[in-house]
Design a protein around this motif. Structure first.
Motif, PDB file in Angstrom:
ATOM      1  N   GLY A  56      18.182   6.163  -0.893  1.00 53.89           N
ATOM      2  CA  GLY A  56      16.935   6.916  -0.827  1.00 53.89           C
ATOM      3  C   GLY A  56      15.774   6.268  -1.568  1.00 53.89           C
ATOM      4  N   PHE A  57      16.059   5.248  -2.377  1.00 57.57           N
ATOM      5  CA  PHE A  57      14.974   4.599  -3.117  1.00 57.57           C
ATOM      6  C   PHE A  57      14.995   3.093  -2.881  1.00 57.57           C
ATOM      7  CE2 PHE A  57      16.390   8.226  -5.682  1.00 57.57           C
ATOM      8  CZ  PHE A  57      15.273   9.033  -5.511  1.00 57.57           C
ATOM      9  N   SER A  58      13.811   2.537  -2.656  1.00 60.07           N
ATOM     10  CA  SER A  58      13.786   1.084  -2.455  1.00 60.07           C
ATOM     11  C   SER A  58      13.217   0.366  -3.668  1.00 60.07           C
ATOM     12  CB  SER A  58      12.978   0.741  -1.207  1.00 60.07           C
ATOM     13  OG  SER A  58      11.676   1.237  -1.338  1.00 60.07           O
ATOM     14  N   GLY A  59      12.750   1.106  -4.657  1.00 61.50           N
ATOM     15  CA  GLY A  59      12.216   0.465  -5.847  1.00 61.50           C
ATOM     16  C   GLY A  59      11.449   1.486  -6.669  1.00 61.50           C
ATOM     17  N   ALA A  60      10.694   0.982  -7.621  1.00 62.19           N
ATOM     18  CA  ALA A  60       9.912   1.891  -8.456  1.00 62.19           C
ATOM     19  C   ALA A  60       8.584   1.221  -8.766  1.00 62.19           C
ATOM     20  CB  ALA A  60      10.651   2.175  -9.747  1.00 62.19           C
ATOM     21  N   THR A  61       7.649   2.021  -9.274  1.00 59.01           N
ATOM     22  CA  THR A  61       6.382   1.433  -9.689  1.00 59.01           C
ATOM     23  C   THR A  61       5.878   2.176 -10.922  1.00 59.01           C
ATOM     24  OG1 THR A  61       4.221   0.689  -8.927  1.00 59.01           O
ATOM     25  CG2 THR A  61       4.865   2.897  -8.264  1.00 59.01           C
ATOM     26  N   ILE A  62       4.970   1.534 -11.631  1.00 56.88           N
ATOM     27  CA  ILE A  62       4.430   2.181 -12.829  1.00 56.88           C
ATOM     28  C   ILE A  62       3.048   2.740 -12.491  1.00 56.88           C
ATOM     29  CG2 ILE A  62       3.713   1.831 -15.229  1.00 56.88           C
ATOM     30  CD1 ILE A  62       5.771  -0.540 -15.174  1.00 56.88           C
ATOM     31  N   LEU A  63       2.854   4.013 -12.775  1.00 55.62           N
ATOM     32  CA  LEU A  63       1.573   4.648 -12.448  1.00 55.62           C
ATOM     33  C   LEU A  63       0.550   4.382 -13.554  1.00 55.62           C
ATOM     34  CD1 LEU A  63       2.888   8.068 -11.129  1.00 55.62           C
ATOM     35  CD2 LEU A  63       2.178   6.080  -9.800  1.00 55.62           C
ATOM     36  N   GLU A  79       0.886  -1.159   0.000  1.00 50.28           N
ATOM     37  CA  GLU A  79       0.000   0.000   0.000  1.00 50.28           C
ATOM     38  C   GLU A  79       0.923   1.209   0.000  1.00 50.28           C
ATOM     39  OE1 GLU A  79      -3.286   0.249   0.101  1.00 50.28           O
ATOM     40  OE2 GLU A  79      -3.897  -1.821   0.486  1.00 50.28           O
ATOM     41  N   GLY A  80       0.806   2.005  -1.037  1.00 49.53           N
ATOM     42  CA  GLY A  80       1.688   3.159  -1.115  1.00 49.53           C
ATOM     43  C   GLY A  80       0.948   4.459  -0.888  1.00 49.53           C
ATOM     44  N   PHE A  81       1.690   5.543  -0.729  1.00 51.95           N
ATOM     45  CA  PHE A  81       1.112   6.869  -0.552  1.00 51.95           C
ATOM     46  C   PHE A  81       1.776   7.757  -1.597  1.00 51.95           C
ATOM     47  CE2 PHE A  81       0.657  10.955   1.728  1.00 51.95           C
ATOM     48  CZ  PHE A  81      -0.706  10.917   1.940  1.00 51.95           C
ATOM     49  N   LEU A  82       0.955   8.162  -2.607  1.00 52.86           N
ATOM     50  CA  LEU A  82       1.515   8.837  -3.776  1.00 52.86           C
ATOM     51  C   LEU A  82       1.577  10.349  -3.564  1.00 52.86           C
ATOM     52  CD1 LEU A  82       2.417   8.415  -6.751  1.00 52.86           C
ATOM     53  CD2 LEU A  82       0.015   8.602  -7.403  1.00 52.86           C
ATOM     54  N   VAL A  83       2.730  10.924  -3.844  1.00 55.46           N
ATOM     55  CA  VAL A  83       2.894  12.382  -3.736  1.00 55.46           C
ATOM     56  C   VAL A  83       3.603  12.865  -4.994  1.00 55.46           C
ATOM     57  CG1 VAL A  83       3.067  12.315  -1.217  1.00 55.46           C
ATOM     58  CG2 VAL A  83       5.151  12.210  -2.602  1.00 55.46           C
ATOM     59  N   SER A  84       3.605  14.186  -5.201  1.00 54.63           N
ATOM     60  CA  SER A  84       4.385  14.676  -6.339  1.00 54.63           C
ATOM     61  C   SER A  84       5.177  15.913  -5.946  1.00 54.63           C
ATOM     62  CB  SER A  84       3.466  14.967  -7.528  1.00 54.63           C
ATOM     63  OG  SER A  84       2.653  16.070  -7.233  1.00 54.63           O
ATOM     64  N   VAL A  85       6.294  16.041  -6.593  1.00 53.81           N
ATOM     65  CA  VAL A  85       7.118  17.241  -6.451  1.00 53.81           C
ATOM     66  C   VAL A  85       7.398  17.682  -7.880  1.00 53.81           C
ATOM     67  CG1 VAL A  85       9.256  18.205  -5.551  1.00 53.81           C
ATOM     68  CG2 VAL A  85       8.205  16.256  -4.382  1.00 53.81           C
ATOM     69  N   GLY A  86       6.874  18.859  -8.265  1.00 54.86           N
ATOM     70  CA  GLY A  86       6.991  19.289  -9.661  1.00 54.86           C
ATOM     71  C   GLY A  86       6.304  18.261 -10.535  1.00 54.86           C
ATOM     72  N   GLU A  87       7.009  17.785 -11.545  1.00 57.01           N
ATOM     73  CA  GLU A  87       6.437  16.789 -12.457  1.00 57.01           C
ATOM     74  C   GLU A  87       6.701  15.368 -11.982  1.00 57.01           C
ATOM     75  OE1 GLU A  87       4.692  17.354 -15.497  1.00 57.01           O
ATOM     76  OE2 GLU A  87       4.562  19.309 -14.499  1.00 57.01           O
ATOM     77  N   GLU A  88       7.501  15.252 -10.937  1.00 57.07           N
ATOM     78  CA  GLU A  88       7.914  13.913 -10.491  1.00 57.07           C
ATOM     79  C   GLU A  88       6.936  13.345  -9.452  1.00 57.07           C
ATOM     80  OE1 GLU A  88      10.415  12.438 -11.902  1.00 57.07           O
ATOM     81  OE2 GLU A  88      10.983  14.244 -13.028  1.00 57.07           O
ATOM     82  N   SER A  89       6.751  12.032  -9.528  1.00 52.12           N
ATOM     83  CA  SER A  89       5.895  11.367  -8.532  1.00 52.12           C
ATOM     84  C   SER A  89       6.744  10.457  -7.663  1.00 52.12           C
ATOM     85  CB  SER A  89       4.833  10.531  -9.227  1.00 52.12           C
ATOM     86  OG  SER A  89       4.014  11.366 -10.003  1.00 52.12           O
ATOM     87  N   PHE A  90       6.363  10.377  -6.396  1.00 54.93           N
ATOM     88  CA  PHE A  90       7.071   9.506  -5.456  1.00 54.93           C
ATOM     89  C   PHE A  90       6.048   8.757  -4.617  1.00 54.93           C
ATOM     90  CE2 PHE A  90       9.829  13.137  -6.261  1.00 54.93           C
ATOM     91  CZ  PHE A  90      10.993  12.496  -6.668  1.00 54.93           C
ATOM     92  N   ILE A  91       6.505   7.633  -4.111  1.00 52.89           N
ATOM     93  CA  ILE A  91       5.618   6.814  -3.268  1.00 52.89           C
ATOM     94  C   ILE A  91       6.267   6.606  -1.907  1.00 52.89           C
ATOM     95  CG2 ILE A  91       4.603   4.517  -3.003  1.00 52.89           C
ATOM     96  CD1 ILE A  91       3.452   5.003  -5.558  1.00 52.89           C
ATOM     97  N   ASP A  96      -0.838   6.290 -15.607  1.00 58.53           N
ATOM     98  CA  ASP A  96      -0.608   6.961 -16.892  1.00 58.53           C
ATOM     99  C   ASP A  96       0.675   6.470 -17.559  1.00 58.53           C
ATOM    100  OD1 ASP A  96       1.258   7.996 -15.241  1.00 58.53           O
ATOM    101  OD2 ASP A  96       0.582  10.084 -15.349  1.00 58.53           O
ATOM    102  N   GLY A  97       1.264   5.437 -16.995  1.00 60.55           N
ATOM    103  CA  GLY A  97       2.449   4.861 -17.629  1.00 60.55           C
ATOM    104  C   GLY A  97       3.763   5.468 -17.122  1.00 60.55           C
ATOM    105  N   ARG A  98       3.652   6.559 -16.332  1.00 64.27           N
ATOM    106  CA  ARG A  98       4.894   7.142 -15.812  1.00 64.27           C
ATOM    107  C   ARG A  98       5.440   6.284 -14.680  1.00 64.27           C
ATOM    108  NH1 ARG A  98       4.496  12.230 -13.350  1.00 64.27           N
ATOM    109  NH2 ARG A  98       2.353  11.694 -12.821  1.00 64.27           N
ATOM    110  N   VAL A  99       6.715   6.526 -14.364  1.00 60.31           N
ATOM    111  CA  VAL A  99       7.354   5.751 -13.298  1.00 60.31           C
ATOM    112  C   VAL A  99       7.421   6.606 -12.039  1.00 60.31           C
ATOM    113  CG1 VAL A  99       9.544   4.724 -12.563  1.00 60.31           C
ATOM    114  CG2 VAL A  99       8.702   4.353 -14.888  1.00 60.31           C
ATOM    115  N   ALA A 100       7.068   6.023 -10.901  1.00 65.55           N
ATOM    116  CA  ALA A 100       7.238   6.730  -9.626  1.00 65.55           C
ATOM    117  C   ALA A 100       8.244   5.954  -8.802  1.00 65.55           C
ATOM    118  CB  ALA A 100       5.911   6.819  -8.901  1.00 65.55           C
TER     119      ALA A 100
END
Lengths: 103, 705
Positions: B667-674, B565-577, B676-680
């Motif tokens: 600082g990163f433990s992995g990535a996921t696909i949102l 279960e993630g918590f999605l946030v954004s900074v500028g155009e970038e997304s993070f979980i 819209d196809g972008r990577v967070a």
């Protein structure tokens, strides 16, 4: 008049019980045997109850049993392959039959 | 199933049995009782039976000898001793080797020799004569097979008239039979006379018993062993094809009566030709008694019930599914979660009908995800049990007396995580046994009980499982660790270090404070590997210790590695979980209000919390909104904020691991696909905090120089 049985329907009392039952069936028009006081039963006891039913058949009388049977006594009867089958016409009267037989 | 599948099923089952053999044996050694002995016996007995059935003759022969010895234990002719436990454990290891052996003749011959050696040594160790193995100890496959499956038996039992006089109660024999399996007891009362002619002390009742059991004919005969000579006893197997017909229907009434010998074949054929209901015709023609027909009908019902129960069992029984298939399912569910997110995004702009359908689709996807993930969860006890053996063997080797106390074995964790936890736990436990717990004399000198204790506990803590390994040994010596670290040029001699930092040094490569190298540990490899392995599981490791009192190593392991279960946030155009499990709260903070403060602090619940500005941390240049969002997370037992532009909300996160240059990026433990196809990127909050502190210190140093 119904007949109360002794508390032990076991081999030790078998001869005496047989005598009491026969006397009662011979003298009663509608013999009803109360099993509620029976606390212990073994195969000889079960056999006597079956024999009592057969005695009734022989004399063209219906021998019934009655009374709340103690759980251990019922379990013993059931695990030997028998069951109590209640009469449809008279409340609280039953016969002992092979498991799931019709009355 | 083809023969390979059968063999694989056997191997899988045997491996599970062997693993439980170890724990059962150790329990038996600790507090022997009949139940535990029987459990150990059953395991060996089952392996013997199924190995013979699947053609593993070497294994069945070997286990047969072991079973004989264990039978001696059951019969109390062989004592439970540490030799017995040792040799049974060794036998278990040998069975594993036999199962895993390759097919080469050389390997087979070597193992065969070993089998003989082990059996001989085992017999000697428990004081039994090897020759006493009945029949040379080669069980026939047929016998074992017979024991493995259930069979239907028809038992005719007519006690002797005078059975009561010998004090035997025939009803107890029926009870004993009933305990063997499913039974139908059909009494015969035709011979019971009326009261005027009865001998009340004679037995007139007889029985037919139908029994579905895995027991053999001999076992059944044994029930009647004391009365067999005087009573009439007929034990007849009802062949499988007779009661287990291909169409699932019970055998016909005529077949049953014929098999029971209650009607002649001639009479039956004649009646069947009349095309009426057989039961009625038999009675009309007096071809059999009413009781015989009644019994046959009951037998028919019983067989029907047995067949129904069997098919029910087949339906409800658990299925063995290969872990690869389960992994594939998890991957597919992961894809489904991603596709759902995409559809959800598209449906936002369309009609409400589609939105409702997508919502429903989402709920189903969630349930599917939870169900699938739960399939991969296993109780951690499956891995804990093997450490009992480890501690026992190691403490014997080291001449120490150590108890392993386990709790929380039922805590469930993803199967893949459990597998990967084994090596780190072995290292840590080895260290506890070797370096942690002192030898009995030293413990007594310190006023401790001569027996040391290693506690292994597991418990859920949010989306993590916390595994603690604690020993009541000498604890970590601050001074020794510091000196060693200085000598190894890991720290400066004038460095000031907190307990956490100092104890953390034991995870450095090549670091060991042990005075001597033993076969168990002290080579300086192990703890650095442990840290790498735990971090590879996205987990963390922490040490607490008090000198001469305890050392406690705490592992925090995420429940699953596949979907969180993630918590999605954004900074500028970038997304993070953020992993939702670490998120405590979200607050707003006006950026302009903080402009002039150099320290990054925000007020939160009557206190000021430090925060990390992700925009600065990741050098994101877009325009900053006027109002920032601060995500408060729990990190390492404290709270800290992360400043982001926008909070989007909860997000089912299918974790994709980072590879290439990103692998191991702090600082990163992995990535996921949102959707819209972008990577967070999935944030590793602990890593970011550490990195942020380092950056701050570096910039301070720059300023001061």
């Amino acid at each position: 008049m119904k007949k109360d049985l002794e508390s032990n329907l076991t081999i030790e009392k078998a001869a005496a019980t047989a005598e009491i039952l026969l006397k009662y069936i011979n003298t009663s028009k509608e013999p009803v045997i109360d099993l509620s006081v029976v606390e212990k039963i073994d195969l000889s006891g079960i056999q006597l109850l079956l024999s009592a039913q057969k005695t009734g058949d022989k004399q063209s009388k219906e021998v019934y049993f009655t009374g709340m049977i103690k759980k251990n006594v019922y379990d013993r009867i059931f695990s030997s392959g028998f069951n109590t089958v209640h009469s449809e016409s008279s409340d609280g009267l039953f016969k002992i039959r092979r498991n799931s037989s019709e009355l | 199933m083809n023969s390979d599948q059968f063999r694989n099923a056997f191997i899988e089952e045997s491996m599970e049995l062997l693993s439980s053999l170890e724990s059962r044996l150790l329990e038996m050694e600790e507090s022997p009782d009949d139940e535990k002995i029987a459990a150990v016996f059953r395991i060996i007995h089952t392996i013997k039976g199924s190995s013979a059935m699947f053609g593993f003759n070497e294994i069945s022969e070997f286990t047969h000898h072991v079973e004989n010895i264990l039978d001696g234990v059951r019969e109390k002719t062989v004592k439970i001793s540490s030799e017995l436990i040792d040799w049974t454990l060794k036998s278990g290891d040998h069975i594993t080797a036999l199962i895993e052996a390759d097919e080469s003749a050389e390997a087979k011959a070597a193992l065969s020799r070993q089998s003989v050696d082990i059996v001989n040594a085992f017999f000697k160790a428990v004081g039994m004569e090897a020759e006493s193995v009945p029949g040379g100890g080669d069980p026939s496959a047929a016998e074992a097979e017979a024991e493995a499956g259930e069979k239907l038996w028809r038992i005719r039992f007519k006690p002797a008239d005078n059975i009561f006089l010998s004090g035997t109660n025939p009803l107890l024999l029926l009870d004993e039979l009933a305990e063997f399996g499913e039974s139908l007891i059909l009494p015969h009362v035709e011979d019971v006379p009326a009261l005027d002619s009865i001998n009340p002390e004679a037995c007139f009742v007889s029985w037919d018993v139908l029994l579905l059991t895995g027991k053999s004919e001999n076992d059944i005969r044994d029930v009647f062993i004391f009365i067999e000579n005087d009573s009439e006893l007929l034990i007849q197997e009802i062949p499988a094809d007779e009661f287990n017909t291909s169409d699932g229907e019970p055998p016909k009434l005529g077949t049953i009566l014929l098999n029971r010998g209650d009607i002649s074949e001639k009479a039956l054929t004649a009646l069947l030709e009349k095309q009426k209901r057989l039961g009625e015709m038999i009675l009309e023609n007096k071809a059999a008694t009413i009781e015989a027909v009644d019994d046959a009908l009951k037998e028919q019902d019983f067989i029907k019930a047995v067949n129904e129960k069997r098919s029910e069992k087949t339906v409800t029984a658990s299925l063995r599914v290969s872990s690869e298939k389960l992994d594939e399912l998890v991957n597919l569910v992961g894809e489904l979660v991603t596709v759902h997110a995409q559809i959800e995004r598209e449906s936002d702009n369309s009609g409400s009908e589609l939105s409702a359908m997508v919502e429903q689709f989402g709920r189903i996807t969630d349930s599917l995800r939870e169900n699938t993930m739960s399939m991969r969860l296993l109780p951690i006890g499956t891995t804990f049990n093997r450490y009992k053996r480890l501690v026992r063997d190691l403490s014997n080797e080291m001449g120490k007396n150590i108890n392993l106390i386990m709790s929380g074995e039922e805590t469930e964790l993803d199967k893949t995580v459990i597998e990967k936890l084994n090596d780190p736990l072995v290292h840590i436990i080895r260290n506890s046994v070797d370096h942690g717990i002192e030898c009995p004399e030293e413990r007594e000198k310190k006023g401790k009980s001569p027996a040391g204790t290693v506690k292994l506990t597991a418990a859920h803590a949010g989306a993590y499982v916390r595994i603690t390994i604690e020993d009541d040994g000498g604890g970590l010596n601050r001074e020794k660790i510091f000196n060693k670290a200085v000598a190894n040029h890991i720290v400066e001699s004038d460095a000031e270090m907190s307990d956490d930092e100092l104890f953390g040094l034991i995870f450095s490569a090549g670091f060991s404070t042990a005075d001597k190298v033993t076969s168990v540990s002290g080579r300086g490899v192990g703890m650095d590997v442990v840290r790498r392995q735990i971090e590879g599981l996205n987990g963390s490791i922490k040490v607490e210790s008090s000198e001469n009192k305890f050392t406690r190593i705490i592992l925090s392991i995420p429940l699953t590695l596949a979907i969180i279960e993630g918590f999605l946030v954004s900074v500028g155009e970038e997304s993070f979980i953020f992993p939702l499990s670490v998120v405590e709260a979200c607050i707003e903070s006006r950026h302009s209000g903080r402009q002039n403060t150099t320290k990054k602090m925000v007020p939160y619940r009557d206190t000021l919390l430090p925060f990390v500005d992700l925009r600065e941390e990741f050098n994101i240049a877009d325009n900053r909104p006027d109002i920032d969002q601060i995500v408060i997370v729990n990190s390492d037992n404290r709270q800290i904020g992360f400043c982001v532009d926008r909070v989007i909300g909860e997000h089912q996160t299918v974790i994709k691991s980072l590879s290439g240059v990103l692998k191991g990026a702090a600082g990163f433990s992995g990535a996921t696909i949102l959707g819209d196809g972008r990577v967070a990127l999935i944030l590793d909050t602990d890593g970011i905090i550490k990195q942020s502190v380092l950056n701050e210190e570096a910039s301070k140093n720059e300023t001061s120089t």
